[in-house]
Design a protein around this motif. Structure first.
Motif, PDB file in Angstrom:
ATOM      1  N   ALA A 333      -0.849  47.688   2.686  1.00  0.00           N
ATOM      2  CA  ALA A 333      -0.887  48.103   3.778  1.00  0.00           C
ATOM      3  C   ALA A 333       0.267  47.891   4.548  1.00  0.00           C
ATOM      4  N   GLY A 334       1.216  46.082   4.251  1.00  0.00           N
ATOM      5  CA  GLY A 334       2.127  46.334   4.434  1.00  0.00           C
ATOM      6  C   GLY A 334       3.448  47.325   3.829  1.00  0.00           C
ATOM      7  N   ALA A 335       3.108  47.258   2.462  1.00  0.00           N
ATOM      8  CA  ALA A 335       3.579  48.666   1.970  1.00  0.00           C
ATOM      9  C   ALA A 335       3.708  49.812   2.921  1.00  0.00           C
ATOM     10  N   ALA A 336       2.611  49.920   3.056  1.00  0.00           N
ATOM     11  CA  ALA A 336       2.640  51.780   3.252  1.00  0.00           C
ATOM     12  C   ALA A 336       3.370  51.424   5.306  1.00  0.00           C
ATOM     13  N   ALA A 337       3.487  50.626   5.873  1.00  0.00           N
ATOM     14  CA  ALA A 337       3.832  50.465   7.193  1.00  0.00           C
ATOM     15  C   ALA A 337       5.231  50.929   7.618  1.00  0.00           C
ATOM     16  N   PHE A 338       5.772  49.803   6.481  1.00  0.00           N
ATOM     17  CA  PHE A 338       6.617  49.750   6.400  1.00  0.00           C
ATOM     18  C   PHE A 338       8.043  51.192   5.218  1.00  0.00           C
ATOM     19  N   SER A 339       6.373  51.769   4.737  1.00  0.00           N
ATOM     20  CA  SER A 339       7.377  53.096   4.036  1.00  0.00           C
ATOM     21  C   SER A 339       8.550  52.550   3.068  1.00  0.00           C
ATOM     22  N   LEU A 340       7.645  51.245   1.951  1.00  0.00           N
ATOM     23  CA  LEU A 340       8.695  50.542   0.640  1.00  0.00           C
ATOM     24  C   LEU A 340       7.214  50.777  -0.447  1.00  0.00           C
ATOM     25  N   PRO A 341       8.507  51.142  -1.392  1.00  0.00           N
ATOM     26  CA  PRO A 341       7.359  51.283  -2.289  1.00  0.00           C
ATOM     27  C   PRO A 341       6.685  49.993  -2.898  1.00  0.00           C
ATOM     28  N   LEU A 342       5.758  50.167  -3.516  1.00  0.00           N
ATOM     29  CA  LEU A 342       4.979  48.508  -4.221  1.00  0.00           C
ATOM     30  C   LEU A 342       5.575  48.587  -5.784  1.00  0.00           C
ATOM     31  N   THR A 343       6.196  47.237  -6.187  1.00  0.00           N
ATOM     32  CA  THR A 343       6.585  47.493  -7.277  1.00  0.00           C
ATOM     33  C   THR A 343       4.786  47.084  -8.078  1.00  0.00           C
ATOM     34  N   PHE A 344       5.150  47.524  -9.597  1.00  0.00           N
ATOM     35  CA  PHE A 344       4.250  46.805 -10.876  1.00  0.00           C
ATOM     36  C   PHE A 344       4.311  45.488  -9.975  1.00  0.00           C
ATOM     37  N   TRP A 345       5.044  44.337 -10.180  1.00  0.00           N
ATOM     38  CA  TRP A 345       4.986  42.838 -10.283  1.00  0.00           C
ATOM     39  C   TRP A 345       4.443  42.630  -9.037  1.00  0.00           C
ATOM     40  N   VAL A 346       4.504  42.725  -8.465  1.00  0.00           N
ATOM     41  CA  VAL A 346       3.607  42.524  -6.690  1.00  0.00           C
ATOM     42  C   VAL A 346       1.998  42.802  -6.897  1.00  0.00           C
ATOM     43  N   LEU A 347       1.956  43.935  -7.114  1.00  0.00           N
ATOM     44  CA  LEU A 347      -0.188  44.119  -7.724  1.00  0.00           C
ATOM     45  C   LEU A 347      -0.332  43.473  -8.212  1.00  0.00           C
ATOM     46  N   ALA A 348       0.496  43.235  -9.879  1.00  0.00           N
ATOM     47  CA  ALA A 348      -0.375  42.766 -10.756  1.00  0.00           C
ATOM     48  C   ALA A 348      -0.265  40.843 -10.426  1.00  0.00           C
ATOM     49  N   PHE A 349       1.340  40.155  -9.426  1.00  0.00           N
ATOM     50  CA  PHE A 349       0.545  38.924  -9.510  1.00  0.00           C
ATOM     51  C   PHE A 349      -0.312  39.084  -8.700  1.00  0.00           C
ATOM     52  N   SER A 350      -0.677  39.755  -7.502  1.00  0.00           N
ATOM     53  CA  SER A 350      -1.209  39.614  -6.047  1.00  0.00           C
ATOM     54  C   SER A 350      -2.944  39.525  -6.752  1.00  0.00           C
ATOM     55  N   MET A 351      -2.867  40.434  -7.477  1.00  0.00           N
ATOM     56  CA  MET A 351      -4.191  41.136  -7.940  1.00  0.00           C
ATOM     57  C   MET A 351      -5.048  39.273  -9.112  1.00  0.00           C
ATOM     58  N   PHE A 352      -4.266  38.884  -9.704  1.00  0.00           N
ATOM     59  CA  PHE A 352      -4.720  37.731 -10.606  1.00  0.00           C
ATOM     60  C   PHE A 352      -4.440  36.417  -9.418  1.00  0.00           C
ATOM     61  N   MET A 353      -3.565  36.736  -8.622  1.00  0.00           N
ATOM     62  CA  MET A 353      -4.045  35.702  -7.990  1.00  0.00           C
ATOM     63  C   MET A 353      -5.093  34.947  -6.913  1.00  0.00           C
ATOM     64  N   PHE A 354      -5.456  36.486  -5.931  1.00  0.00           N
ATOM     65  CA  PHE A 354      -6.666  37.091  -5.337  1.00  0.00           C
ATOM     66  C   PHE A 354      -7.568  35.990  -6.071  1.00  0.00           C
TER      67      PHE A 354
END
Length: 477
Positions: A333-354
Motif C-alpha cells: 500500500a505504501g508503494a502504491a501511495a508513493f507510486s514507487l516500485p517494489l523490489t523482490f527483496w522487500v517482498l521476500a524479506f517481509s513475507m518471511f519476517m511477518f
C-alpha cells in the motif's frame, strides 16, 4: 404485604438483564456461520419481526453461559427472591433463547417471550402483563423506549441503563422506584474497540519510502501521512467487524472477553453502524486524494481481512500465511501511495519476517492453553497445544530466512547503486538475528502478551535495535 400479595417483579432481557440484544447476537452469529446466506433473514423479516427472531434463533447457537449479564440487575432479582417475591422474565427475544437463559440463571418463576405468532415488545408486552397481573399489578425493570408503555401500566418502574431520553420519559409518568446505571460506556471504550494502538502497524506504509531514500520528499511524505490515516480507518473498521463476528470466541477467552462488544460495554448495534461509516470514509478519502493503486490495495486488504475473520483464521497454516500477507499488504500500500516500485527483496524479506511474527502470535496463544492444561483444539483456531514445538520451529526458521534474504540483498547489483558502502549493511544481519532470537525466547517464556509488532514498538530493546538497524543503513548510504 405478604409474599402472596406482593406484585411480581417483571424483568426485561435485552439491555436490562443482558448487556446486549439477542436479535443482534443471533444476527452476527448467523453472518459468521452462513456469510453467503443473507437472503434467508430477509425472507424471514418479510413475514414479520417475530418470524425473523424465530428463524435466527433456530439457525444459530448462542452459548448463554458466557453472555454479558448485568450483575446489579441479578443482585436486584436475588434480593427480591429472597424476600419471597415472584420474578418473571418478559422479553421480546425468542422464547427458546429466553427459556435457555432462565434455565441457566435459575432466577425466574415464569418466562414470557416472543413466539412465531407474537413479537412481545412495547404495547404487546404491556397488554400481556396486564392480562396476567392486572393494571398496576406488577413492577417492571426495563431500559428502552419500547418499555415506556409497559412502565405506564406498572405499579413501580425500575429504569436500567436507559437509552437516550428514556429516563426523562419514564420519570414523567411518576412511578420510577429506582434508576440503575451499572454499564456506562464512553470514549475509552470506543478507543479500545477501534484499537488505535494497532495503527502503529501502518508505519510499514513508509518502508518503500525509506527503501527508495525519499523520506525527505515533502510531497511523498504528505501522501504517506494520508495513506497512514486512510489505512488506519479501514483497519479500525475491520477490527470492529471482526469483534462483532468473534463475540462467541472472545467470551471464552480469558482476556478478550473484556473487549467492549464482548463485555457489553458497547452495543452490537452501535458497532454495526460505526464500521461501515469508517470504511466509507477510508475509501472516499483514498479515492479522492491518493493514487488509484492505493485504493486497489485497500480493497485487497479489506477482502483478505474479512475472509480471514470469516474462515481463514480457523484453518491451520492458512491463517498465519494470511496474517503475513496482511502485514505485507501495508508495505505494498505504501508503494502504491508513493507510486514507487517494489523490489523482490522487500517482498521476500517481509513475507518471511511477518510469517515468523504471525507464528509468534499463535505460539503465545497455544502456550497459554497448554499451561491451563488444555489438550483439545484451541477455540476458533486450527491448532492443538501439542503443536507448540512445530510452530516454534517453523517460526524461528522463517525469521532466520528473512536474515538470509537481507544477506543476499547486500550482493545484489542494484544495492551498490543505492549505497556507497553496501558492505556496511552486513552489520544489520547480527542485529536482526539477535532481535528474532530474543522475540522467540520471550514468547517461549510466556512474556509475549501483545501483537509482536505492537510489542516491538513499545519494547525498549526492540526500539534500540531498530535505531541501530536504521543507523547501519544510513552509514551505508
Amino acid at each position: 404485604m405478604t409474599a402472596l400479595t406482593i406484585p411480581p417483579l417483571v424483568v426485561d432481557l435485552d439491555g436490562t438483564l443482558l448487556r446486549s440484544d439477542l436479535l443482534f447476537e443471533t444476527g452476527m452469529a448467523f453472518i459468521r456461520s452462513q456469510p453467503l446466506g443473507l437472503l434467508k433473514p430477509l425472507s424471514w423479516l418479510a413475514k414479520g419481526k417475530a418470524a425473523l427472531k424465530e428463524g435466527l434463533a433456530q439457525a444459530t447457537y448462542i452459548d448463554v453461559s458466557v453472555l454479558p449479564y448485568d450483575p446489579e440487575v441479578i443482585a436486584l432479582i436475588e434480593t427480591e427472591r429472597s424476600n419471597g417475591r415472584r420474578v418473571v422474565l418478559a422479553t421480546a427475544s425468542h422464547y427458546t433463547l429466553a427459556e435457555r437463559i432462565a434455565e441457566h440463571l435459575q432466577l425466574f418463576d415464569e418466562v414470557l417471550a416472543t413466539d412465531a405468532n407474537r413479537n412481545l415488545s412495547a404495547h404487546h408486552k404491556r397488554d400481556l402483563l396486564v392480562e396476567h397481573y392486572g393494571e398496576r399489578g406488577f413492577d417492571y425493570a426495563g431500559n428502552s423506549h419500547d418499555d415506556i408503555p409497559v412502565w405506564a401500566a406498572a405499579r413501580q418502574a425500575y429504569v436500567v441503563n436507559p437509552e437516550s431520553g428514556v429516563e426523562r420519559r419514564a420519570k414523567a409518568q411518576g412511578n420510577v422506584e429506582k434508576v440503575i446505571r451499572s454499564n456506562p460506556s464512553g470514549i475509552k471504550d470506543w478507543l479500545k474497540a477501534l484499537r488505535l494502538h494497532q495503527w502503529m502497524k501502518n508505519m510499514l506504509i513508509f518502508v518503500p519510502l525509506l527503501a527508495a531514500h525519499q523520506l525527505t520528499n515533502p510531497l511523498l511524505l504528505w501522501q504517506g501521512i494520508l495513506a497512514f490515516l486512510y489505512f488506519g480507518l479501514c483497519a479500525s473498521s475491520v477490527y470492529l467487524l471482526n469483534d462483532l463476528l468473534d463475540l462467541a470466541d472472545d467470551r471464552h477467552h480469558h482476556s478478550k472477553r473484556n473487549r467492549p462488544f464482548a463485555s457489553g460495554r458497547l452495543s452490537i448495534k452501535s458497532g454495526g453502524i460505526a464500521f461501515p461509516i469508517l470504511l466509507i470514509a477510508s475509501f472516499a478519502g483514498a479515492t479522492v486524494l491518493l493514487p488509484k493503486e492505493f485504493s486497489y490495495v485497500l480493497v485487497a486488504y479489506y477482502v483478505l481481512t474479512l475472509t480471514y475473520s470469516l474462515a481463514l483464521k480457523r484453518r491451520m497454516a492458512v491463517d498465519v500465511i494470511a496474517l503475513a500477507m496482511l502485514y505485507t499488504l501495508r508495505i505494498i500500500a505504501g508503494a502504491a501511495a508513493f507510486s514507487l516500485p517494489l523490489t523482490f527483496w522487500v517482498l521476500a524479506f517481509s513475507m518471511f519476517m511477518f510469517l515468523s511474527l504471525a507464528l509468534v502470535k499463535r505460539y503465545a496463544e497455544l502456550r497459554d492453553a497448554r499451561h491451563k492444561g488444555l489438550n483439545e483444539k484451541t477455540r476458533g483456531r486450527g491448532y492443538y497445544p501439542s503443536d507448540l514445538e512445530m510452530i516454534s520451529s517453523l517460526g524461528a526458521s522463517s525469521g532466520y530466512l528473512a536474515v538470509m534474504v537481507l544477506a543476499l540483498y547486500i550482493h545484489d547489483q542494484a544495492t551498490s547503486v543505492l549505497y556507497s558502502q553496501p558492505q556496511v549493511i552486513w552489520l544489520a544481519c547480527p542485529l536482526l538475528l539477535f532481535w528474532i532470537t530474543r522475540i522467540w525466547m520471550l514468547t517461549h517464556r510466556g512474556q509475549m502478551h501483545d501483537d509482536p509488532v505492537v510489542f516491538a514498538i513499545r519494547d525498549r530493546v526492540s526500539l534500540m535495535v531498530g535505531a541501530l538497524f536504521c543507523l547501519v543503513f544510513w552509514v551505508a548510504s
